[in-house]
Motif scaffolding. Structure first.
Motif, mmCIF file in Angstrom:
data_model
loop_
_atom_site.group_PDB
_atom_site.id
_atom_site.type_symbol
_atom_site.label_atom_id
_atom_site.label_comp_id
_atom_site.label_asym_id
_atom_site.label_seq_id
_atom_site.Cartn_x
_atom_site.Cartn_y
_atom_site.Cartn_z
ATOM 1 N N CYS A 89 4.149 6.386 -7.012
ATOM 2 C CA CYS A 89 4.582 7.783 -7.117
ATOM 3 C C CYS A 89 4.580 8.490 -5.773
ATOM 4 N N GLY A 90 4.403 7.732 -4.699
ATOM 5 C CA GLY A 90 4.512 8.311 -3.369
ATOM 6 C C GLY A 90 3.204 8.582 -2.670
ATOM 7 N N ASN A 91 2.118 8.736 -3.408
ATOM 8 C CA ASN A 91 0.818 8.966 -2.785
ATOM 9 C C ASN A 91 -0.273 8.465 -3.711
ATOM 10 N N THR A 92 -1.500 8.430 -3.204
ATOM 11 C CA THR A 92 -2.655 7.993 -3.991
ATOM 12 C C THR A 92 -3.818 8.923 -3.680
ATOM 13 N N VAL A 131 1.022 7.326 7.204
ATOM 14 C CA VAL A 131 1.448 6.573 6.024
ATOM 15 C C VAL A 131 0.549 6.902 4.840
ATOM 16 N N LEU A 132 1.162 7.392 3.782
ATOM 17 C CA LEU A 132 0.457 7.619 2.527
ATOM 18 C C LEU A 132 0.424 6.310 1.747
ATOM 19 N N ASP A 134 5.740 11.695 -1.769
ATOM 20 C CA ASP A 134 5.629 10.983 -0.495
ATOM 21 C C ASP A 134 5.804 11.936 0.684
ATOM 22 N N GLN A 135 6.081 11.370 1.859
ATOM 23 C CA GLN A 135 6.171 12.197 3.064
ATOM 24 C C GLN A 135 7.345 13.162 3.024
ATOM 25 N N ASN A 165 -0.203 12.237 12.318
ATOM 26 C CA ASN A 165 -1.644 12.000 12.288
ATOM 27 C C ASN A 165 -2.282 12.507 10.996
ATOM 28 N N GLY A 166 -1.455 12.669 9.981
ATOM 29 C CA GLY A 166 -1.959 13.009 8.660
ATOM 30 C C GLY A 166 -2.306 14.461 8.453
ATOM 31 N N LEU A 167 -1.868 15.351 9.354
ATOM 32 C CA LEU A 167 -2.212 16.773 9.262
ATOM 33 C C LEU A 167 -0.957 17.590 8.950
ATOM 34 N N TRP A 168 -1.026 18.376 7.871
ATOM 35 C CA TRP A 168 0.155 19.108 7.398
ATOM 36 C C TRP A 168 -0.162 20.595 7.262
#
Length: 660
Positions: free
Chosen positions: A290-293, A283-284, A257-258, A79-82
């Motif tokens: 480069c894996g993320n934005t 999903v990033l 990325d993840q 859910n996008g929380l790290w």
């Protein structure tokens, strides 16, 4: 008593230091203090101060204090929380860090403490020194260079400072830039980056720096003196009349990325700083490759970007910025918007509005190519001109019209919305791709040393090898390459708009056919000063002096019929059939201009012969003094025999009121 910080950052006060950090989704935040040896000395809870800010005033500490954050909340990557309080997090607003970032698999493992892996942020006080500003002329010369590549092998730079920002202030470096007539040096990223995780097993490191973790702190490997070192180098360059442009990366971060690390943004609030898929927050979005934005349309991120730019202006006197994958700055979920609030904030900020802004106008996201679409006064890297000049000199058919457009500032691209001048940055080679020499010496990329089995890098470079692939002892081939280099450089310097020269191209430096040398922090990318082609350097300096001598090249308004004539070698005006002729090898560009020092009206003739045989050009009827070679050759001539694969300039001084 001072008002509390109302936005993130660190503020040094007489009584101590106030810390503030932003997170929308964290349930708690902790400030960790460290001594210079890296030992933790305190863990202090921060108060939730409203506006999604966590704040704490710590009495008695001073600049030089090491610190980091730990964020509390839910660990739910799906859910996008790290959030993981075991992770020490670098302050996004950190101005200095105590050591470089380094990748470790434990950076992404939940519950593993990373205090011994992550750099500590360092409290830095504001500088009171104002080192001024150098304006970049509209059609000026930019010299693109990486700090290490430029200075690592320079024989006159003391070894202890080679490869560092301090080396940029050395008289030998500045003298070279002045010899070339450089208006501004554009530095590849100097902010702290993390080497990509696949490089360490290959024994490679990132040589370019396009993988930042935070956006203000400088890279300790090239700027160990922090912002004071950068400020000193800028001051020395300013005293020589040379501006400094920073290439900055606001489109992604080195957290990748993840499978990447939790080092700063991701641990503070992944859902705020990164763009996530609407229908799946795990999903990033990867509009950068480069894996993320970075979520540049988020108000807090917008504030952070503007504050980063202001920091480099106010603390180091930086004169301009080049933005890597710049459409990300204007992206919303619906796509790129040239009227985005972030672009507007950058252009209208009172501290930034007089600085040069340059966009790399493409990313790899949907609808990511936007050459000509950035709002004025953004300058834009022009890859169309780059490719058309390459294809013309390679000998591709039907390229005459494209070359003329490139020389004219690409009006078909930049005249949209009623604009009357070009915003093009013309270049033929840059850090990304073949060097100028390699364009003439390699048909194919040779990237095996990058460890990706030659799969990386562009396959089509519009290059040629003059009959032999790579280095050769064949003097005929080498002479042809030298001819081509002189012609390519001349083409660049007679083009209208700003121009950019890759460091080393003035001396024929090679990257051994590597067109993606981002991971070659070695002799592949380091300028080989000992083997620079001195004649080519002198040729480049002469071209630069001519460009500055005549106003027509540095002006940016589009040509009118009174400004330019396009002629065939026989002196007749080009017609449609001439422009469309696939085999056309020659072109004359006759320009009305003035000498910059005297204001005296002048006609210039730029003669271009890409053919393999000598070509005879007839110049327009001369006035009293006749045509004179600007290379000091024939004087008063009208019929010119032009060598194969060459560009030559002729001038005629006019009386007041005369035109071409």
């Amino acid at each position: 008593m001072s008002e509390p910080l109302k936005k993130p950052g660190v503020r040094v006060l007489d009584r101590g230091v106030e810390f503030s950090v932003y997170s929308e989704n964290a349930t708690g935040m902790e400030l960790c203090l460290f001594d210079k040896a890296g030992a933790q000395t305190a863990k202090l809870p921060m108060a939730h101060a409203g506006g999604n800010l966590f704040r704490l005033m710590v009495d008695g500490i001073k600049p030089g204090q090491r610190y980091g954050y730990r964020a509390f909340g839910e660990w739910d990557p799906m859910n996008g929380l790290w959030f993981d309080p075991a992770k020490l997090l670098t302050d996004p607003y950190a101005r200095e860090i105590d050591r470089p970032y380094r990748y470790d698999p434990d950076l992404s493992e939940f519950g593993v403490d990373t205090a011994d892996m992550v750099p500590k942020s360092i409290v830095v006080a504001d500088s009171a020194e104002d080192i001024g500003h150098v304006d970049f002329p509209d059609g000026g010369l930019i010299y693109e260079a990486g700090v290490r590549a430029l200075t690592m092998l320079h024989p006159d730079v003391p070894k202890p400072i080679r490869g560092t920002v301090a080396a940029l202030a050395h008289p030998a470096v500045i003298d070279h830039l002045k010899k070339l007539g450089v208006d501004a040096i554009e530095l590849l990223p100097v902010t702290a980056w993390m080497d990509e995780r696949h490089l360490q097993p290959l024994g490679l490191t990132n040589a370019w720096g396009y993988n930042p973790v935070t956006f203000m702190a400088l890279e300790p490997r090239i700027c160990p003196g922090g912002i004071a070192e950068l400020r000193g180098a800028v001051k020395a360059l300013h005293e020589a009349g040379i501006g400094v442009i920073l290439d900055l990366v606001f489109n992604h971060s080195g957290e990748s990325d993840q499978f990447g690390g939790v080092v700063s943004f991701r641990g503070l609030d992944n859902a705020t700083y990164y763009r996530l898929a609407h229908d799946d927050p795990s999903v990033l979005i990867n509009d950068t490759g480069c894996g993320n934005t970075i979520a540049c349309d988020h108000p807090m991120v917008r504030c952070y970007i503007v504050d980063s730019l202001r920091h480099f202006v106010t603390e180091a006197g930086i004169d301009g910025f080049r933005f890597d994958l710049a459409p990300v700055l204007g992206r919303r979920y619906e796509g790129f918007d040239p009227d985005s609030e972030t672009l507007h904030a950058i252009l209208n900020d009172p501290v930034l509005k007089d600085r040069t802004m340059i966009a790399e106008p493409w990313d790899i996201g949907p609808g990511g190519y936007h050459l000509g679409n950035f709002p004025p006064p953004f300058l834009e890297w022009n890859d169309v001109t780059r490719d058309d000049i390459r294809k013309f000199w390679r000998g591709d058919p039907s390229m005459t019209g494209q070359l003329a457009d490139a020389l004219s500032g690409s009006s078909h691209i930049f005249s949209t919305n009623g604009q009357g001048s070009t915003r093009s940055v013309n270049f033929i080679a840059a850090h990304d791709g073949f060097s100028l020499y390699d364009l003439t010496a390699y048909v194919h990329k040779h990237n095996a040393e990058n460890g990706e089995h030659n799969r990386d890098g562009h396959d089509e470079n519009y290059s040629w090898n003059n009959g032999v692939e790579g280095e050769t002892d064949n003097e005929l081939v080498n002479n042809r390459r030298r001819q081509d280099l002189r012609a390519l450089l001349a083409t660049l310097f007679v083009s209208r708009g700003a121009i950019m020269l890759k460091a080393g191209d003035e001396g024929g430096c090679s990257q051994k056919g590597n067109n993606n040398a981002y991971c070659q922090d070695n002799e592949i990318t380091w300028l080989d000063w000992a083997h620079m082609d001195g004649e080519l350097v002198a040729h480049t300096a002469e071209l630069s002096a001519l460009r500055k001598r005549f106003a027509v090249f540095s002006q940016t308004d589009f040509f009118t019929d009174d400004d330019v004539l396009w002629l065939r070698p026989d002196g007749k005006v080009m017609d449609v059939a001439d422009w469309e002729c696939p085999e056309c090898q020659c072109l004359s560009m006759v320009l009305a201009t003035t000498e910059t020092t005297t204001g005296h009206p002048t006609r210039l003739a730029v003669l271009i012969n890409r053919g393999l045989e000598e070509a005879v050009f007839l110049l327009p009827e001369a006035h009293e003094d006749g045509w004179h070679s600007l290379a000091g050759q024939s004087q008063g001539a009208v019929e010119i025999a032009l060598a194969p694969r060459s560009v030559s300039l002729y001038a005629e001084r006019l009386n007041e009121g005369e035109t071409h």
